[in-house]
Scaffold this motif. Structure first.
Motif, short mmCIF file in Angstrom:
data_model
loop_
_atom_site.label_atom_id
_atom_site.label_comp_id
_atom_site.label_asym_id
_atom_site.label_seq_id
_atom_site.Cartn_x
_atom_site.Cartn_y
_atom_site.Cartn_z
N SER A 83 4.66 -3.71 16.80
CA SER A 83 4.59 -2.49 17.60
C SER A 83 5.60 -1.43 17.17
O SER A 83 5.77 -0.43 17.87
CB SER A 83 4.82 -2.83 19.08
N ASN A 84 6.28 -1.64 16.04
CA ASN A 84 7.24 -0.66 15.55
C ASN A 84 6.65 0.10 14.36
O ASN A 84 6.39 -0.49 13.30
CB ASN A 84 8.55 -1.34 15.12
N ALA A 85 6.43 1.40 14.55
CA ALA A 85 5.90 2.23 13.47
C ALA A 85 6.92 2.33 12.34
O ALA A 85 8.13 2.31 12.58
CB ALA A 85 5.57 3.63 14.00
N ILE A 86 6.43 2.44 11.11
CA ILE A 86 7.30 2.59 9.95
C ILE A 86 7.37 4.08 9.59
O ILE A 86 6.38 4.67 9.18
CB ILE A 86 6.77 1.78 8.75
N TRP A 87 8.55 4.66 9.78
CA TRP A 87 8.75 6.08 9.50
C TRP A 87 9.25 6.28 8.08
O TRP A 87 9.87 5.39 7.50
CB TRP A 87 9.75 6.67 10.49
N SER A 88 8.98 7.45 7.53
CA SER A 88 9.45 7.77 6.19
C SER A 88 9.80 9.24 6.10
O SER A 88 9.29 10.07 6.86
CB SER A 88 8.38 7.42 5.15
N ASP A 89 10.67 9.55 5.15
CA ASP A 89 11.18 10.90 4.97
C ASP A 89 10.18 11.77 4.22
O ASP A 89 9.48 11.30 3.32
CB ASP A 89 12.49 10.83 4.19
N SER A 141 9.85 13.74 9.27
CA SER A 141 9.47 12.33 9.10
C SER A 141 8.02 12.14 9.49
O SER A 141 7.49 12.86 10.34
CB SER A 141 10.35 11.42 9.97
N PHE A 142 7.38 11.14 8.86
CA PHE A 142 5.99 10.85 9.21
C PHE A 142 5.77 9.35 9.27
O PHE A 142 6.53 8.56 8.69
CB PHE A 142 5.03 11.51 8.22
N SER A 143 4.74 8.96 10.01
CA SER A 143 4.32 7.56 10.05
C SER A 143 2.80 7.55 10.07
O SER A 143 2.15 8.55 10.37
CB SER A 143 4.89 6.84 11.27
N SER A 196 0.85 -1.18 0.00
CA SER A 196 0.00 0.00 0.00
C SER A 196 0.88 1.23 0.00
O SER A 196 2.02 1.20 0.48
CB SER A 196 -0.90 0.01 1.24
N THR A 197 0.35 2.34 -0.52
CA THR A 197 1.10 3.59 -0.60
C THR A 197 0.30 4.70 0.05
O THR A 197 -0.89 4.86 -0.21
CB THR A 197 1.38 3.97 -2.07
N ILE A 198 0.95 5.47 0.92
CA ILE A 198 0.34 6.65 1.52
C ILE A 198 1.17 7.85 1.12
O ILE A 198 2.40 7.83 1.23
CB ILE A 198 0.22 6.53 3.05
N VAL A 222 6.05 10.22 1.26
CA VAL A 222 5.54 8.98 0.67
C VAL A 222 6.08 7.80 1.47
O VAL A 222 7.25 7.77 1.86
CB VAL A 222 5.97 8.83 -0.81
N ALA A 223 5.20 6.84 1.73
CA ALA A 223 5.62 5.60 2.40
C ALA A 223 4.88 4.43 1.77
O ALA A 223 3.77 4.57 1.27
CB ALA A 223 5.33 5.66 3.89
#
Length: 324
Positions: free
Chosen positions: A90-96, A111-113, A58-60, A75-76
Motif C-alpha cells: 500500500s506504499n506508492a513508489i515516488w520518484s524525482d 515528484s510522481f508515482s 519495469s521502467t516508466i 523516470v522510475a
C-alpha cells in the motif's frame, strides 16, 4: 572586455524576478488557495523487464513541459510484480522529476508515482509561498492514461493509445493546491498524510576503472547519508548508514533539535533497485504511531579526480506516505 556593472545588475535583477515569480499564493495555511496548474505530458512510455537482465524491473518515463518543450524528465523503476507499489503493498513508489535545463522550473520539488494496475500517474509539486514568507505550499493531481502495449525482442513496451485519427493524444495533469499536511497526531491517534523531503544526499564507493555498472555490493561503500525533513512538523533528522547487508543499507535518523517532537526515524536503501524506504515513528505516551514513505532514488555519481572513488549526490526529493 567584461560586462559592465550596470549590465550585471540588470541580469541579477532579472534572475531575482524569476525567483519571485516562481513563488505562488498559498492561502492562509488553513484553507489552501484556489486554482490549478496544467502540466503537459509530452511523452510517456512504459518498458517491461529486459529479458537479458536478471533484476526484472519495469521502467516508466514521463516528460513534463510547456507546449512541446520538456521541462522535467521523470523516470522510475521497480520490480514488475510490484506495479508501482512497494513490494506490491500500500506504499506508492515516488520518484524525482529532474529539470532538463530547457526552461526555468517554478517548483522546489516535482515528484510522481504510478499505479500500473489502473494506469494512473500521480504528480505532486512543492513551491515557496509568495503570501507567507518562509512557508511552502504544494499541489497534486492524477491522470489515468489509456495505454496500448506491444512486444519487441521479448520485452513489452506501452505507449499512450493513439486517437481515432492516428494522432498522439493531448495528455495533461491538472494539479490543485493541497491543504497543509497533517502528520502523526498523538491526540487523534492518526497517522495523517505524512510527507518528507530528502535533502543533501551523499554516498561514496570504490569502483575499479573500466567497470561499466556499479553492481552490488561494492567495496568501501559508505552507504547513503542525508537530511530527512518531516514536512507536517518541519522536524529535521540527520540520517546515516549504520549497517550493510547484501547490497541493502540500513540507517538511523536523529534530530539535532532538543525541541523536536518525541519520535525517531530510520531508513533502508536497496542499492541494486535504488529503492529508498523511510519511516517515522512518534512516541505517544507508550503508544507508537508510524508512517512509511518509499521512493526510487536517482543520484549522480562522479569519479573523484584521479581516484577509484565515486561520490554520489542528488536533488531534493519529496516523498509521500502510503498511497498519498
Amino acid at each position: 572586455m567584461g560586462r559592465s556593472v550596470g549590465s550585471l545588475a540588470l541580469a541579477a535583477t532579472a534572475f531575482l524576478s524569476c525567483i519571485v515569480e516562481g513563488a505562488r499564493v498559498c492561502g492562509n495555511g488553513t484553507s489552501p488557495a484556489s486554482g490549478s496548474f496544467q502540466h503537459n505530458l509530452i511523452d510517456v512510455r512504459y518498458d517491461g523487464p529486459d529479458p537479458d537482465k536478471d533484476l526484472g524491473v519495469s521502467t516508466i518515463a514521463v516528460a513534463l513541459g510547456s507546449g512541446s518543450t520538456p521541462i522535467y524528465e521523470c523516470v522510475a523503476q521497480w520490480p514488475e510484480a510490484w506495479g508501482g507499489w512497494y513490494e506490491g503493498g500500500s506504499n506508492a513508489i515516488w520518484s524525482d522529476c529532474i529539470g532538463t535545463g530547457a526552461g526555468f522550473g517554478q517548483d522546489k520539488t516535482v515528484s510522481f508515482s504510478v499505479d500500473w494496475k489502473t494506469k494512473t500517474i500521480r504528480l505532486t509539486h512543492s513551491f515557496d509561498c509568495s503570501d507567507r514568507q518562509g512557508s511552502e505550499g504544494s499541489a497534486s493531481g492524477s491522470l489515468a492514461v489509456d495505454f496500448e502495449c506491444a512486444t519487441r525482442d521479448g520485452a513489452m513496451y506501452c505507449i499512450p493509445k493513439l486517437t481515432s485519427a492516428g494522432a498522439r493524444p493531448a495528455l495533461r495533469i491538472s494539479t490543485s493546491y493541497t491543504s497543509a499536511p497533517k502528520g502523526l497526531d498523538c491526540a487523534a491517534g492518526s497517522v495523517g498524510q505524512n510527507s518528507w523531503r530528502v535533502e543533501s544526499w551523499l554516498r561514496r564507493y570504490e569502483m575499479a576503472p573500466g567497470t561499466s555498472t556499479p553492481g552490488a555490493p561494492l567495496p568501501k561503500d559508505t552507504g547513503p547519508s542525508f537530511t530527512l525533513r518531516s514536512l507536517p512538523t518541519n522536524t529535521t533528522f540527520n540520517c546515516a548508514t549504520t549497517q550493510h547487508r547484501n547490497g541493502t543499507f540500513d540507517g538511523s535518523c536523529k534530530s539535532p533539535s532538543p525541541s523536536a517532537p518525541a519520535g525517531s526515524a530510520e531508513f533502508s536503501f536497496d542499492s541494486r533497485l535504488n529503492i529508498l524506504k523511510v519511516s517515522e515513528t512518534r512516541d505517544c505516551d507508550g503508544r507508537k504511531l508510524s508512517a512509511v514513505g518509499v521512493a526510487y532514488y536517482q543520484s549522480i555519481c562522479d569519479r573523484d579526480f584521479n581516484s577509484v572513488f565515486f561520490t554520489c549526490t542528488a536533488d531534493p526529493l519529496w516523498i509521500g506516505a502510503g498511497a498519498s
